[in-house]
Design a protein around this motif. Structure first.
Motif, short mmCIF file in Angstrom:
data_model
loop_
_atom_site.label_atom_id
_atom_site.label_comp_id
_atom_site.label_asym_id
_atom_site.label_seq_id
_atom_site.Cartn_x
_atom_site.Cartn_y
_atom_site.Cartn_z
N PRO A 122 0.91 -1.26 -0.18
CA PRO A 122 -0.03 -0.22 0.03
C PRO A 122 0.82 1.18 -0.09
O PRO A 122 2.03 1.39 0.19
N CYS A 123 0.44 2.37 -0.32
CA CYS A 123 1.05 3.60 -0.56
C CYS A 123 0.16 4.72 0.25
O CYS A 123 -1.14 4.40 0.28
N SER A 124 0.71 5.86 0.43
CA SER A 124 0.11 6.88 1.00
C SER A 124 0.32 8.03 0.26
O SER A 124 1.52 8.37 0.38
N GLU A 125 -0.35 8.79 -0.52
CA GLU A 125 0.01 9.90 -1.41
C GLU A 125 -0.42 11.20 -0.58
O GLU A 125 -1.47 10.99 0.18
N ILE A 126 0.59 12.31 -0.64
CA ILE A 126 0.28 13.65 -0.02
C ILE A 126 -0.30 14.36 -1.08
O ILE A 126 0.78 14.52 -2.13
N HIS A 127 -1.31 15.12 -0.88
CA HIS A 127 -1.87 16.13 -2.15
C HIS A 127 -1.65 17.38 -1.51
O HIS A 127 -1.84 17.66 -0.43
N ILE A 128 -1.55 18.34 -2.33
CA ILE A 128 -1.64 19.84 -1.69
C ILE A 128 -2.59 20.42 -2.58
O ILE A 128 -2.71 20.55 -3.98
N PRO A 171 9.99 -10.67 3.87
CA PRO A 171 10.85 -10.87 5.12
C PRO A 171 11.54 -9.48 5.60
O PRO A 171 11.52 -9.25 6.84
N ALA A 172 11.80 -8.46 4.70
CA ALA A 172 12.20 -7.08 5.25
C ALA A 172 11.44 -6.19 4.46
O ALA A 172 11.59 -5.88 3.31
N ARG A 173 10.52 -5.35 5.22
CA ARG A 173 9.60 -4.47 4.63
C ARG A 173 10.61 -3.17 4.44
O ARG A 173 11.71 -2.97 5.14
N LEU A 213 4.36 7.92 -0.36
CA LEU A 213 5.00 7.07 0.67
C LEU A 213 4.64 5.90 0.38
O LEU A 213 3.48 5.21 0.38
N VAL A 214 5.49 4.85 -0.04
CA VAL A 214 5.24 3.52 -0.45
C VAL A 214 5.77 2.42 0.57
O VAL A 214 6.85 2.69 1.24
N PHE A 215 4.68 1.77 1.11
CA PHE A 215 5.20 0.75 2.14
C PHE A 215 5.17 -0.67 1.68
O PHE A 215 4.36 -1.37 1.71
#
Length: 872
Positions: free
Chosen positions: A177-183, A230-232, A213-215
Motif C-alpha cells: 500500500p502507499c499513502s499519497e500527499i496532495h496539496i 521478510p524485510a519491509r 510514501l510506499v510501504f
C-alpha cells in the motif's frame, strides 16, 4: 522565497540529520535491467536490494534522483507541455528504509519536513490511504490512517483504490500500500467555493500529488498471490518540480526558477513572449522540458538513434524541434543554444552537464539539422498526398498516409492536421488509430516475456569467483522458466560461479554445468538486478545435485585479450588525439572489440597508425596486470582512474592498471599485455556527432586476417605473372585498360555516327514526317545515343522509332523533334501503349521515351504499333 537549489539541499540535509546516507543520483539510462530502459523512479537504483539480491550497505538512504518517464507503464510524453505539471525528465526527492523504520517514521518525517521545515499550510494538505481490496483479502491501511490522524483532520484523510494506492514494481515482485500527499494550491476564494477534498486525484492542475510514501510489505508471485516480505521497505518519492511550484507560490511548474530561465532564453531566441499566445506557451513548455531530457540522456551515455532507448531520445528531440518549427518559426537548429542556460540552472547539482557540454551541443545540433531536413522531405510528401487526394475528389487523406508521415518522418498527427486544415482537408483519424494500434501490438508481441516464479532450492548469496577461477564446484540456488515468442529457456542462479555475466560492454561467458550424471550447456550469462543469470535450454534432472561449473576457457581468453586491448587503445587515443577523448561505449567479444569515444572529426590514417603503434608497444612490453579490488572511489580517482559518464559506481571499485593505463573496470583481463599478441585496427567511423568508433581485433584473429591478406596478395601476384614490382604492374594494367576503354568508346561513337547517317538516308517521308524505323539487336545505351544524334541533326519533322533487343531483353524507343511534339505527338504515351505487346511498360518525356518488356517475340508487332500511332 526558497530557490530550487535551496529546496533540493534542504531535503537532503533534513534526512541526513535523521541518519540517512545521502547518495548521488544514478544515471538516467539503465544498463543492467532488461525490464527498464530508463530510471523512472527513485527506487530503481535500489531494486536489487529490495529484491533481496544484495544486502543493503546502509539501512537508511536519501537522494535526489533524475528520472525519465516516456515509455511503458509510466508514459507522460503526450501530456508534457499541454498541462503545467507533467514532465519527461524530472527530479524525485526520496528517502528509503531497508528493514529499518516503517510507516510511523515515514509519515511523521514527511509531515515534519513539509509543515515544520518548509512551512506549508497544513490546511492545504490531504493524505490518501489504501482502502483495501477484498478479492485479495487486503484490508484498509488503518495503520497508516492512524498515524495521519495525529496530523490531519479525518476529513483530509481519503480512501484510495487499488489503482491509486497499491504500488507494484511490476507484474511480479515487491509491492504494498502507499499513502499519497496532495496539496491544494488554489486561492482562498476558490477553496471556499469548492472543497479541495472533491478535487484530489481528479487531474486538477492546482490540486496535485507531491509526495508518495510506499510501504513495501508483500511480494507478488507469478500466480498473482501475495506473500509477506521478510524485510519491509519504505520507498518515498516527491516531485521536486511540483514542490518548487508549491513553495514559490506558483500555479505552474514552468513558472518556477527550475524552468523560467530556460523559457526566457527560448523567448529571446525566437522573439516571443511567454504568456501572449497559448500555442506558443505550449511550445515553450515542451522545449524547456525536452532540452533537459535530451542533455541529461546524452550525458549519461545514451545518444539518439533508431533503436530502443536511443529511439526514445531521438523522438523527444524531434518533438521539441517540431514545436519550434511549427509554433516558434524556428527553421534552423536552435535547441543546442539553450545549453548554456540549462547548465547555469542545473550545473551545480549535476556537474556532469558542464563536463560534457561540448559533446552535448554537437550531438543536439547534428540531430536538429538532420531532422529539419527530414521535415522538409515529409512536407513535400504531404504536398503530393494532398494533391492526389484532391485530384481523386476526396476531402481527407488516408489514415495509412498520416501514419507513414508519423512513423517515417516524425510528423505527429496534430502537425499533419494543422497543415491539412490550411488546405481545406482532413484526415481519417480512425484509420490512423488502427495503424498505431497494429504497431503497438507488433511491438508488444515482439517484446512479450512470460516469466515464472523463482523456484528457490537453497538460501544464500551468489558469489562470483571468475576473476580467480575458470571452474568451480557449485549448487543451484534458484531457477525459473522464461518464455519469449515461441522459445522457452531457463534462468539459473548458482551459489558460486566462474561465469562472467554480460556487463560493461563485455559479453557473458558460455560453458557447462557438469554433475555426476549429466551435462547442461550454458548458452549465455547475463546480469539482471545484480544477479548473474545463467541461461540454458534445459534444466538438469537432479537440480539439487552438486555441479562443476566450467567456462569456455578459449573464448574467455580471447575476450580478455580484446578487453585489455580497449584499455590500451583508450590511453593511446588520448595521447594521439588529446585528453578530450573519453570512452562513450564499448563491445568486447571473443572475436573482436568495438570502442566508442568522444572526438569531433575523422581520425586520419596517420593518427590511427600512431594509436595502433603506441598500443602495440605496450603489448610488446608484456606489462603485468595490476588488479586492485575494493578500492575506495576517491583513492581510485587519485590513482588517475577515470570514471565514465553514465556509469553507476559504488563507494568501492575495482581498478585495472597496465603501466600508465589506469581504469575502473569490472571486466576480465589478461595476466600481462603480452598475452594480447597484437592489436590491429580494422575500421574507424562516426556513429554520432562528436562520437567516433574504432573496431579492432587481437591475437589469433590478427593472425588469421594477416594470413588471409597474404593469400589474397599471392593470388593477385599470380594474376600478374608474379611480377617483381606488383604495384607497378597493377598501375600499368589500369593505364592499359583505360586506354583500351577509350579506344572502345571511340569505336562505338564512330559506329553510332555511321548508323545515324545510314538511318537518315533511309528515312521515309510519311504525312510530312521523316520517319526512321529500326528493329533488331542493339545495346540499350547505343539506341539512346543514336536517338539523340538524330535529334541534333534532324531538327524538324523527326520521328524515330526502334524495337531493339539487348541480351534477350526487348526495348522500345521513340524520339521526336520539338515541332512534332508541338503538333501533339507524345513519345511517352506511344511507348506505353506499344509496350503492352511485349508485356512491359515505361515512359519518359513527350519528345523521348523508352519502355522495356518481357516478351521479345512480338518486337516487330510493337514496332508497327508505334509507327501506326506516330503517323495515325
Amino acid at each position: 522565497m526558497l530557490t530550487a537549489k535551496e529546496i533540493r539541499e534542504s531535503f537532503k540535509e533534513f534526512f541526513r540529520e535523521r541518519g540517512h546516507q545521502i547518495v548521488p543520483s544514478a544515471p538516467m539510462v539503465i544498463k543492467d535491467d532488461p525490464t527498464l530502459m530508463f530510471t523512472n523512479a527513485g527506487m530503481n537504483q535500489f531494486k536489487d536490494i529490495i529484491l533481496g539480491n544484495v544486502p543493503a550497505k546502509y539501512k537508511r538512504v536519501a537522494d535526489s534522483q533524475k528520472c525519465l518517464r516516456v515509455s511503458g507503464k509510466h508514459n507522460d510524453l503526450e501530456e508534457v507541455g499541454l498541462d503545467t505539471y507533467h514532465h519527461t525528465m524530472f527530479e524525485m526527492l526520496g528517502n528509503w528504509s531497508f528493514g529499518d523504520y516503517f510507516k510511523k517514521e515515514a509519515i511523521n518525517w514527511a509531515w515534519e519536513y513539509l509543515v515544520d521545515v518548509l512551512k506549508i499550510d497544513p490546511d492545504r494538505l490531504y493524505a490518501t490511504v489504501f482502502e483495501g481490496y477484498a478479492p485479495e483479502g487486503l484490508e484498509r491501511d488503518n495503520e497508516a490512517a492512524s498515524y495521519w490522524e495525529t496530523h490531519l483532520p479525518k476529513e483530509h484523510i481519503i480512501n484510495g483504490n487499488r489503482h491509486d494506492n497499491f504500488w507494484e514494481m511490476g507484474d511480479t515482485g515487491p509491492c504494498g500500500p502507499c499513502s499519497e500527499i496532495h496539496i491544494d494550491l488554489r486561492s482562498d476564494a476558490e477553496r471556499a467555493e469548492v472543497d479541495g477534498l472533491t478535487l484530489v486525484n481528479q487531474s486538477h492542475p492546482q490540486v496535485i500529488e507531491i509526495w508518495n510514501l510506499v510501504f513495501m510489505q508483500y511480494n507478488r508471485k507469478a500466480d498473482g498471490s501475495l506473500e509477506p516480505l521478510p524485510a519491509r521497505v519504505i520507498d518515498t518519492g516527491m516531485g521536486f518540480e511540483r514542490l518548487c511550484m508549491a513553495l514559490q507560490g506558483k500555479t505552474s511548474n514552468y513558472d518556477t526558477d527550475v524552468f523560467q530561465p530556460i523559457i526566457k532564453e527560448i523567448g529571446r531566441l525566437c522573439g516571443k513572449t511567454y504568456g501572449d499566445d497559448p500555442k506558443v506557451d505550449v511550445a515553450m513548455r515542451v522545449i524547456a522540458d525536452h532540452i533537459r531530457t535530451i542533455a541529461f540522456s546524452i550525458t549519461d551515455g545514451q545518444l539518439p538513434s533508431n533503436a530502443k532507448a536511443g529511439y526514445v531520445i531521438r523522438r523527444i528531440l524531434r518533438r521539441a524541434v517540431r514545436y519550434g518549427y511549427t509554433f516558434l518559426g524556428q527553421k534552423q537548429a536552435f535547441l543546442y543554444k539553450l545549453l548554456d542556460v540549462l547548465i547555469e540552472t542545473m550545473g551545480d547539482a549535476y556537474p556532469e552537464l558542464k563536463e560534457q557540454k561540448v559533446l552535448i551541443g554537437k550531438v543536439i545540433k547534428e540531430e536538429e539539422d538532420a531532422f529539419l531536413r527530414t521535415l522538409e522531405t515529409g512536407i513535400k510528401l504531404l504536398d503530393k498526398v494532398m494533391a492526389e487526394t484532391k485530384a481523386a475528389g476526396k476531402n481527407e487523406i488516408s489514415g495509412l498516409d498520416a501514419f507513414t508521415l508519423y512513423d517515417t518522418y516524425g510528423f505527429p498527427l496534430d502537425l499533419t492536421e494543422l497543415i491539412l486544415k490550411e488546405k481545406g482537408l482532413g484526415v481519417d483519424i480512425a484509420g490512423f488509430d488502427a495503424q498505431m494500434q497494429q504497431q503497438k501490438e507488433r511491438a508488444r508481441n515482439a517484446a512479450a516475456v512470460e516469466t515464472g516464479d523463482w523456484v528457490v532450492l537453497r538460501e544464500g548469496e551468489p558469489e562470483f569467483v571468475g576473476y580467480d577461477e575458470l571452474e568451480c564446484d557449485c549448487h543451484i540456488l534458484r531457477y525459473r522458466k522464461v518464455k519469449q515468442k515461441s522459445r522457452e529457456y531457463y534462468q539459473i542462479v548458482l551459489d558460486r560461479t566462474p561465469f562472467y555475466a554480460e556487463m560493461g560492454g563485455q559479453v557473458g561467458d558460455t560453458g557447462k554445468l557438469i554433475s555426476a550424471n549429466e551435462t547442461v550447456e550454458i548458452l549465455q550469462t547475463k546480469r539482471e538486478n545484480n544477479l548473474s543469470i545463467h541461461i540454458a535450454e534445459q534444466m538438469p534432472e537432479e537440480v539439487t545435485a552438486q555441479f562443476h561449473a566450467v567456462i569456455d576457457k578459449e573464448a574467455r581468453q580471447a575476450t580478455a585479450c580484446n578487453h585489455s586491448a580497449t584499455h590500451l587503445l583508450h590511453e593511446a587515443l588520448r595521447e594521439v588525439l588529446g585528453t578530450h577523448v573519453e570512452q562513450k561505449g564499448s563491445y568486447v567479444s571473443p572475436q573482436s572489440l568495438r570502442f566508442d569515444f568522444s572526438h569531433f572529426k575523422k581520425v586520419t590514417d596517420e593518427e590511427l597508425r600512431r594509436v595502433e603503434m603506441l598500443a602495440n608497444r605496450k603489448v610488446r612490453e608484456a606489462i603485468p596486470l595490476d588488479e586492485r579490488r575494493n578500492v575506495p572511489i576517491a583513492e581510485a580517482k587519485a590513482m588517475g582512474a577515470m570514471a565514465l559518464f553514465g556509469e553507476k559506481y559504488g563507494e568501492e571499485v575495482r581498478v585495472i592498471r597496465f603501466g600508465s593505463s589506469v581504469e575502473l573496470c569490472g571486466g576480465t583481463h589478461v595476466a600481462n599485455t603480452g598475452n594480447i599478441g597484437m592489436i590491429k585496427i580494422v575500421s574507424e567511423s562516426s556513429i554520432a556527432s562528436g562520437v567516433r568508433r574504432i573496431e579492432a581485433i587481437t591475437g589469433a584473429q590478427v593472425e588469421e586476417t594477416m594470413n588471409s591478406l597474404q593469400d589474397s596478395l599471392k593470388e593477385i601476384a599470380t594474376l600478374f605473372n608474379n611480377a617483381p614490382n606488383l604495384m607497378q604492374a597493377i598501375h600499368k594494367a589500369i593505364d592499359e585498360n583505360a586506354e583500351l576503354r577509350k579506344q572502345a568508346e571511340e569505336s562505338v561513337k564512330e559506329k553510332m555516327v555511321s548508323m545515324k547517317d545510314r538511318m537518315i538516308k533511309t528515312a521515309e517521308n510519311v504525312e510530312g514526317l521523316k520517319l526512321i524505323r529500326f528493329v533488331g539487336p542493339m545495346p540499350a545505351d547505343m539506341v539512346k545515343g543514336i536517338a539523340f544524334l538524330l535529334r541534333n541533326e534532324v531538327t524538324e519533322g523527326l520521328a524515330f522509332v526502334a524495337a531493339t533487343k539487348d541480351n534477350d531483353k526487348p526495348l522500345l524507343t521513340v524520339m521526336f523533334s520539338n515541332d512534332v511534339v508541338a503538333d501533339g505527338k507524345n513519345a511517352s504515351a506511344i511507348v506505353r501503349e506499344a509496350a503492352k505487346l511485349i508485356q512491359g511498360g515505361g515512359g519518359g518525356q513527350p519528345y523521348f521515351a523508352q519502355a522495356g518488356g518481357k516478351n521479345a517475340e512480338h518486337l516487330s508487332d510493337a514496332l508497327e504499333k508505334m509507327v501506326s500511332l506516330v503517323v495515325g
